[in-house]
Enzyme design. Structure first.
Site, PDB file in Angstrom:
ATOM      1  N   HIS A  54      11.954   2.245 -35.894  1.00 35.18           N
ATOM      2  CA  HIS A  54      12.744   3.258 -35.188  1.00 35.18           C
ATOM      3  C   HIS A  54      14.085   2.672 -34.793  1.00 35.18           C
ATOM      4  O   HIS A  54      14.173   1.485 -34.466  1.00 35.18           O
ATOM      5  CB  HIS A  54      11.994   3.741 -33.927  1.00 35.18           C
ATOM      6  CG  HIS A  54      12.503   5.056 -33.438  1.00 35.18           C
ATOM      7  ND1 HIS A  54      13.577   5.158 -32.596  1.00 35.18           N
ATOM      8  CD2 HIS A  54      12.104   6.308 -33.717  1.00 35.18           C
ATOM      9  CE1 HIS A  54      13.815   6.437 -32.367  1.00 35.18           C
ATOM     10  NE2 HIS A  54      12.941   7.160 -33.035  1.00 35.18           N
ATOM     11  N   ASP A  60       6.033  10.014 -36.503  1.00 34.80           N
ATOM     12  CA  ASP A  60       5.575  10.612 -37.762  1.00 34.80           C
ATOM     13  C   ASP A  60       4.285   9.994 -38.286  1.00 34.80           C
ATOM     14  O   ASP A  60       3.632  10.589 -39.135  1.00 34.80           O
ATOM     15  CB  ASP A  60       6.673  10.469 -38.832  1.00 34.80           C
ATOM     16  CG  ASP A  60       7.849  11.345 -38.510  1.00 34.80           C
ATOM     17  OD1 ASP A  60       7.632  12.546 -38.335  1.00 34.80           O
ATOM     18  OD2 ASP A  60       8.967  10.821 -38.392  1.00 34.80           O
TER      19      ASP A  60
HETATM   20  N1  COA Z   1       9.176  -0.426 -43.449  1.00 37.02           N
HETATM   21  C1  COA Z   1       9.562  -1.665 -43.808  1.00 37.02           C
HETATM   22  N2  COA Z   1      10.626  -2.269 -43.268  1.00 37.02           N
HETATM   23  C2  COA Z   1      11.323  -1.609 -42.328  1.00 37.02           C
HETATM   24  C3  COA Z   1      10.952  -0.324 -41.911  1.00 37.02           C
HETATM   25  C4  COA Z   1       9.836   0.272 -42.512  1.00 37.02           C
HETATM   26  N3  COA Z   1       9.442   1.492 -42.148  1.00 37.02           N
HETATM   27  N4  COA Z   1      11.803   0.099 -40.964  1.00 37.02           N
HETATM   28  C5  COA Z   1      12.675  -0.884 -40.796  1.00 37.02           C
HETATM   29  N5  COA Z   1      12.377  -1.918 -41.624  1.00 37.02           N
HETATM   30  C6  COA Z   1      13.105  -3.174 -41.727  1.00 37.02           C
HETATM   31  C7  COA Z   1      14.326  -2.976 -42.634  1.00 37.02           C
HETATM   32  O1  COA Z   1      14.025  -3.202 -43.968  1.00 37.02           O
HETATM   33  C8  COA Z   1      15.295  -3.948 -42.037  1.00 37.02           C
HETATM   34  O2  COA Z   1      14.944  -5.235 -42.479  1.00 37.02           O
HETATM   35  P1  COA Z   1      16.071  -6.287 -42.874  1.00 37.02           P
HETATM   36  O3  COA Z   1      16.882  -6.498 -41.627  1.00 37.02           O
HETATM   37  O4  COA Z   1      15.292  -7.472 -43.321  1.00 37.02           O
HETATM   38  O5  COA Z   1      16.868  -5.641 -43.974  1.00 37.02           O
HETATM   39  C9  COA Z   1      15.006  -3.903 -40.539  1.00 37.02           C
HETATM   40  O6  COA Z   1      13.627  -3.500 -40.437  1.00 37.02           O
HETATM   41  C10 COA Z   1      15.876  -2.909 -39.794  1.00 37.02           C
HETATM   42  O7  COA Z   1      15.740  -1.639 -40.427  1.00 37.02           O
HETATM   43  P2  COA Z   1      16.887  -0.562 -40.603  1.00 37.02           P
HETATM   44  O8  COA Z   1      16.556   0.309 -41.747  1.00 37.02           O
HETATM   45  O9  COA Z   1      18.232  -1.220 -40.589  1.00 37.02           O
HETATM   46  O10 COA Z   1      16.716   0.220 -39.236  1.00 37.02           O
HETATM   47  P3  COA Z   1      17.401   1.580 -38.888  1.00 37.02           P
HETATM   48  O11 COA Z   1      17.520   1.614 -37.412  1.00 37.02           O
HETATM   49  O12 COA Z   1      18.628   1.818 -39.665  1.00 37.02           O
HETATM   50  O13 COA Z   1      16.345   2.651 -39.401  1.00 37.02           O
HETATM   51  C11 COA Z   1      14.449   4.009 -39.555  1.00 37.02           C
HETATM   52  C12 COA Z   1      15.394   3.265 -38.594  1.00 37.02           C
HETATM   53  C13 COA Z   1      13.507   4.853 -38.729  1.00 37.02           C
HETATM   54  C14 COA Z   1      15.265   4.914 -40.480  1.00 37.02           C
HETATM   55  C15 COA Z   1      13.653   2.973 -40.394  1.00 37.02           C
HETATM   56  O14 COA Z   1      12.827   2.217 -39.532  1.00 37.02           O
HETATM   57  C16 COA Z   1      12.848   3.633 -41.484  1.00 37.02           C
HETATM   58  O15 COA Z   1      13.379   3.875 -42.582  1.00 37.02           O
HETATM   59  N6  COA Z   1      11.552   3.936 -41.208  1.00 37.02           N
HETATM   60  C17 COA Z   1      10.756   4.664 -42.189  1.00 37.02           C
HETATM   61  C18 COA Z   1      11.067   6.154 -42.139  1.00 37.02           C
HETATM   62  C19 COA Z   1      10.525   6.808 -40.882  1.00 37.02           C
HETATM   63  O16 COA Z   1       9.383   6.594 -40.508  1.00 37.02           O
HETATM   64  N7  COA Z   1      11.365   7.658 -40.277  1.00 37.02           N
HETATM   65  C20 COA Z   1      10.978   8.402 -39.107  1.00 37.02           C
HETATM   66  C21 COA Z   1      11.713   7.936 -37.914  1.00 37.02           C
HETATM   67  S1  COA Z   1      11.113   8.727 -36.448  1.00 37.02           S
END
Ligand code: COA
Length: 378
Positions: free
Chosen positions: A263, A314
């Site tokens: 998140h 979710d």
């Molecule tokens: N699975 C695997 N790795 C994850 C992850 C996941 N669900 N969520 C974050 N990470 C990792 C990223 O790969 C990143 O790693 P790195 O620094 O080695 O590249 C790190 O954690 C930070 O993630 P990032 O995508 O930059 O965080 P964000 O704040 O931009 O994104 C979300 C937040 C929610 C979009 C992201 O966690 C995600 O894509 N989750 C899956 C989709 C989801 O469940 N969305 C609903 C949100 S309520």
């Protein structure tokens, strides 16, 4: 071009883009409040209708105010004939979020308050949209199944009517309360991506339907509300507790994001996940199909161990809806049926104290190029 000091982090991380009195997320403590009330308190004691009133008005309703809201929601819920016809004309294989976005645009043509931008008219639109979302989703589902839509019953709650008009039979108390709590938990979440989209649209002084259509398109994405559909796909693909470790290992090796985890704001457990986990467990026990909950628990354990990521809203909503027997492509529209209350609260708040939302971009492209006639381009 803005100075370097002004350049926001990618994805506007940490940027405070507006003031709002509707809800607040404390990502370090894992707390969520609606208008000052803790989400745990509301999930345990309130109904979705009370929460809708709270989000729109800032206070919990009196019995008379709640009755009035329920009456208004019941009155506005039935879909106009043109909308039913519109739903029937949507291709059966359409993505239900695309359907919802399209029908919201369609609703704007039949708005009895057309042309009236007063706050009273917008408050009526908020009621209309919130009342109709569940009916739009269930009518589409039924049309797809070759069934006639079911008219909502005034004696049922929004959650009860969602299930009643989906299945065509009255849901039991457990199913109704599960949906009600799920609606409470998804109702608002500060400046999440879809709410931001709604506020950006509203801030141009565009109409509420346009703002909500923007929000639906934004919620659809798998990084936002679309994640719950991704979760159930994963659970079905994993299929057994034993397969969790190898499946996740493979996903990690391929640098895949695991839907339902991580998140932007919460650095600890998402308080909504706490309730949904328990709901998923209880429903699994009730139906005797505990597998999806058990696979989910194992995923949580491995992802925490390997990636230090918590489940978000979710993750357990997926197995909860699945245990209720809801078709998987309706999971994200269900999110919308709840979040419409928060979106409309934010649009109303935006209109009350509006200023155009227009940030800047740091230009990183070339400069000072000279036009080359097409005949001279290589
Ligand atoms: N699975 C695997 N790795 C994850 C992850 C996941 N669900 N969520 C974050 N990470 C990792 C990223 O790969 C990143 O790693 P790195 O620094 O080695 O590249 C790190 O954690 C930070 O993630 P990032 O995508 O930059 O965080 P964000 O704040 O931009 O994104 C979300 C937040 C929610 C979009 C992201 O966690 C995600 O894509 N989750 C899956 C989709 C989801 O469940 N969305 C609903 C949100 S309520």
């Amino acid at each position: 071009m803005p100075s370097d000091a002004n350049v926001a982090k990618a994805g506007l991380e940490g940027v405070v883009a507006t003031q709002s009195a509707i809800s607040d997320v404390d990502g370090l403590e894992g707390r969520l409040i609606y208008r000052g009330y803790d989400i745990h308190d509301l999930a345990e004691h309130a109904t979705f209708e009370e929460v809708i009133y709270l989000l729109w008005n800032g206070t919990l309703p009196t019995a008379a105010q709640l009755k009035q809201l329920r009456d208004e929601l019941s009155r506005e819920a039935p879909l106009p004939a043109e909308i039913k016809e519109g739903i029937n004309r949507i291709p059966r294989n359409a993505n239900p979020m695309d359907m919802l976005r399209t029908i919201v645009s369609f609703l704007s043509f039949y708005d009895p308050d057309a042309g009236d931008a007063s706050s009273e008219a917008n408050a009526r639109r908020a009621v209309r949209l919130t009342a109709r979302f569940p009916l739009i989703v269930t009518s589409f589902f039924r049309a797809r199944e070759g069934e006639k839509p079911v008219e909502p019953r005034p004696d049922l709650s929004v959650a009860g009517n969602f299930l009643y008009t989906l299945w065509g039979r009255e849901p039991d108390e457990v199913a109704t309360r599960t949906m009600d709590v799920a609606f409470i938990l998804h109702a608002d979440h500060e400046l999440n991506a879809s709410t931001f989209a709604a506020r950006v649209t509203a801030a141009t002084l565009s109409d509420m339907y346009s703002a909500i259509a923007s929000a639906i398109g934004t919620l659809k994405g798998p990084l936002h509300g679309g994640a719950n559909e991704g979760v159930i796909k994963n659970l079905l693909e994993i299929g057994s507790v034993q397969n969790v470790e190898p499946w996740l290992k493979d996903q990690f090796a391929r640098k895949q994001k695991i839907m339902g985890f991580g998140h932007r704001v919460y650095k600890t457990e998402d308080p909504r996940a706490t309730h949904l986990r328990e709901m998923s467990r209880q429903l699994g026990e009730r139906t005797g199909e505990k597998k999806w909950y058990e696979i989910s628990r194992k995923m949580e354990e491995v992802i925490m161990r390997e990636k230090h990521l918590n489940p978000n809203v979710d993750f357990y909503s997926a197995s909860t809806y699945f245990a209720l027997g809801i078709p998987t492509d309706l999971f994200t529209p269900i999110f919308a049926c709840s979040r419409i209350s928060g979106w409309t609260a934010h649009v109303l708040e935006q209109y009350l104290n509006n200023r155009l939302i227009r940030p800047r971009a740091e230009y990183i492209g070339p400069k000072n190029l000279k036009y080359i006639p097409i005949s001279a381009r290589g």
